[in-house]
Design a protein around this motif. Structure first.
Motif, short mmCIF file in Angstrom:
data_model
loop_
_atom_site.label_atom_id
_atom_site.label_comp_id
_atom_site.label_asym_id
_atom_site.label_seq_id
_atom_site.Cartn_x
_atom_site.Cartn_y
_atom_site.Cartn_z
N GLY A 283 0.83 -1.20 0.00
CA GLY A 283 0.00 0.00 0.00
C GLY A 283 0.86 1.24 0.00
N PRO A 284 0.26 2.42 0.19
CA PRO A 284 1.01 3.67 0.18
C PRO A 284 1.60 4.00 1.54
N PHE A 285 2.69 4.78 1.52
CA PHE A 285 3.26 5.29 2.76
C PHE A 285 3.70 6.73 2.55
N VAL A 286 3.78 7.47 3.67
CA VAL A 286 4.34 8.82 3.69
C VAL A 286 5.22 8.91 4.92
N GLN A 287 6.42 9.43 4.76
CA GLN A 287 7.31 9.61 5.91
C GLN A 287 7.89 11.01 5.93
N HIS A 288 8.11 11.52 7.16
CA HIS A 288 8.82 12.77 7.39
C HIS A 288 10.07 12.46 8.18
N THR A 289 11.20 12.98 7.75
CA THR A 289 12.45 12.82 8.48
C THR A 289 12.99 14.19 8.85
N ARG A 290 13.35 14.33 10.13
CA ARG A 290 13.80 15.62 10.65
C ARG A 290 15.00 15.44 11.56
N LEU A 291 15.67 16.54 11.87
CA LEU A 291 16.86 16.51 12.71
C LEU A 291 16.52 16.97 14.12
N ASP A 292 16.79 16.10 15.10
CA ASP A 292 16.73 16.46 16.51
C ASP A 292 18.03 17.20 16.82
N GLU A 293 17.96 18.53 16.83
CA GLU A 293 19.16 19.35 16.97
C GLU A 293 19.79 19.22 18.35
N ILE A 294 18.98 19.02 19.37
CA ILE A 294 19.49 18.95 20.73
C ILE A 294 20.31 17.69 20.95
N ASN A 295 19.79 16.56 20.47
CA ASN A 295 20.45 15.28 20.70
C ASN A 295 21.22 14.77 19.50
N GLN A 296 21.25 15.56 18.42
CA GLN A 296 21.96 15.19 17.21
C GLN A 296 21.55 13.79 16.73
N ARG A 297 20.22 13.61 16.64
CA ARG A 297 19.64 12.37 16.13
C ARG A 297 18.72 12.68 14.96
N VAL A 298 18.56 11.71 14.11
CA VAL A 298 17.59 11.79 13.02
C VAL A 298 16.32 11.11 13.49
N ILE A 299 15.20 11.79 13.33
CA ILE A 299 13.89 11.24 13.72
C ILE A 299 13.05 11.07 12.46
N THR A 300 12.58 9.86 12.24
CA THR A 300 11.67 9.58 11.12
C THR A 300 10.33 9.14 11.66
N ALA A 301 9.27 9.77 11.20
CA ALA A 301 7.90 9.36 11.50
C ALA A 301 7.22 9.00 10.19
N GLU A 302 6.51 7.89 10.19
CA GLU A 302 5.92 7.39 8.95
C GLU A 302 4.55 6.80 9.20
N VAL A 303 3.66 6.97 8.22
CA VAL A 303 2.35 6.30 8.23
C VAL A 303 2.24 5.47 6.96
N PHE A 304 1.58 4.31 7.06
CA PHE A 304 1.32 3.51 5.87
C PHE A 304 0.01 2.77 6.04
N LEU A 305 -0.59 2.42 4.91
CA LEU A 305 -1.92 1.82 4.88
C LEU A 305 -1.89 0.45 4.22
N PHE A 306 -2.84 -0.38 4.63
CA PHE A 306 -3.15 -1.62 3.90
C PHE A 306 -4.66 -1.67 3.76
N ALA A 307 -5.15 -1.51 2.53
CA ALA A 307 -6.59 -1.44 2.28
C ALA A 307 -6.87 -1.97 0.88
N PRO A 308 -6.73 -3.26 0.68
CA PRO A 308 -6.91 -3.82 -0.67
C PRO A 308 -8.30 -3.57 -1.22
N GLY A 309 -8.36 -3.10 -2.47
CA GLY A 309 -9.63 -2.88 -3.14
C GLY A 309 -10.39 -1.66 -2.69
N GLN A 310 -9.80 -0.81 -1.85
CA GLN A 310 -10.51 0.37 -1.34
C GLN A 310 -9.82 1.64 -1.80
N ARG A 311 -10.59 2.72 -1.83
CA ARG A 311 -10.01 4.02 -2.08
C ARG A 311 -9.24 4.46 -0.85
#
Length: 346
Positions: A283-311
């Protein structure tokens, strides 16, 4: 004070909005990602209408089945009465040589109803408007998407999963409005996973982090390589040896730099996911990746769907709105601007 009391009284009577002027607003009509376009029939059948349809009905990117950005309908200005004015999203084409000397696009919220987004394009003539209609149509498309995402984010403020938010803060020092109908199913040192599998459609949201050590992190290849390694490790199928990964052949992922949280930078990737190793899921996915400036880490948040045959357009957009609520440590800990007032001279 009288205006405040009036608002309280009207709210008690079940009315749905109140301006400082005392004007009340009815509830907006129509569904999410629907736009009513107010334009003369002649312009609708010209290149002006063609351009509007090009952007409003453009295919959603990276979807397994073609779905338009918006469902649109058109009405002539002479028929635009009180029945149609409460429409949730309004695009008004106003051509009048007696009122306007140049092209202009303006935006408004909650004008006839609430919640409502209004985009008005003004021009002295159809010929003048045709020279700019492509730019205006694209701007209107982006405006309506942003308004819908903002509305959904505001809804999540009242219906968020406190347990998931607490875990997110503990693991990453972040906050995000994961909806209350998502259940937390995995919470490890660097990976959090919540799922909404109510009904026939499954919605997933994951958050993961890793140290920021490479200046090339925020690039297409790096982020997708990291995504595949994380999904392979944590998201495995019910059949042994199967795991989630990115689909590259059917529709390649799309990378875009975007602005979130007061114009902070985020790398967005939209694409398709699939199960490798024998299971037929995806199915489709969307992710955002950002920089945690305080801790010098990369943070990725993502959503994805599974919906066969549906809009999937509306469900994906609703899930995508979750990503825009992500607050990193530097935003949570940011101090409001301090205004220093000099003491009065004695």
């Amino acid at each position: 004070m009288r205006n405040t009391l009036l608002c309280i009284c009207l709210a008690a009577l079940g009315l749905t909005g109140c301006k400082n002027t005392g004007r009340t607003l009815t509830s907006a009509t129509g569904s999410i990602y629907e736009v009513l376009i107010v334009v003369n029939n002649s312009e609708w059948e010209s290149e002006i209408g063609d351009s509007i349809r090009k952007y409003m009905e453009a295919d959603m990117p990276c979807m397994p089945q073609m779905e338009p950005m918006f469902k649109i309908s058109q009405i002539a200005p002479a028929l635009f009465d009180d029945l149609f004015k409460p429409a949730r999203n309004l695009l008004i084409i106003d051509i009048n040589p007696e009122k306007y000397t140049q092209n202009k696009i303006t935006y408004a919220q909650d004008y006839y109803s609430t919640p409502q987004a209004v985009c008005r394009i003004q021009s002295p003539s159809a010929e003048e408007l045709a020279t700019m209609i492509g730019d205006y149509s694209q701007a209107a498309q982006k405006y309506f998407i942003k308004q819908e995402l903002n509305r959904q984010g505001k809804f999540y403020q009242s219906f968020s999963n406190k347990e998931a938010r607490k875990a997110l803060n503990k693991r990453f020092g972040c906050d995000m409005l994961i909806p209350s109908d998502y259940q937390l199913i995995m919470d490890t040192t660097d990976f959090l996973w919540a799922v909404n599998d109510n009904g026939s459609m499954r919605r997933d949201v994951v958050v993961y982090s890793y140290p920021y050590t490479d200046p090339n992190t925020f690039t297409y290849n790096y982020l997708l390589h990291k995504r595949d390694s994380v999904m392979h490790r944590y998201i495995q199928g019910s059949i042994e040896g199967t795991y989630a990964g990115t689909e590259y052949k059917q529709i390649p992922p799309v990378f875009s730099p975007i602005a979130v949280q007061k114009n902070a930078y985020a790398a967005e990737i939209r694409g398709l996911w699939k199960m490798y190793g024998g299971m037929s899921m995806g199915g489709p996915f969307v992710q955002h990746t950002r920089l945690d400036e305080i801790n010098q880490r990369v943070i990725t948040a993502e959503v994805f769907l599974f919906a066969p045959g549906q809009r999937k357009r509306n469900a994906l957009r609703q899930a995508e709105a979750i990503l825009y609520t992500l607050q990193l440590p530097q935003e949570i800990n940011a101090m409001d601007e301090i205004v220093v007032v000099a003491p009065a001279k004695e």
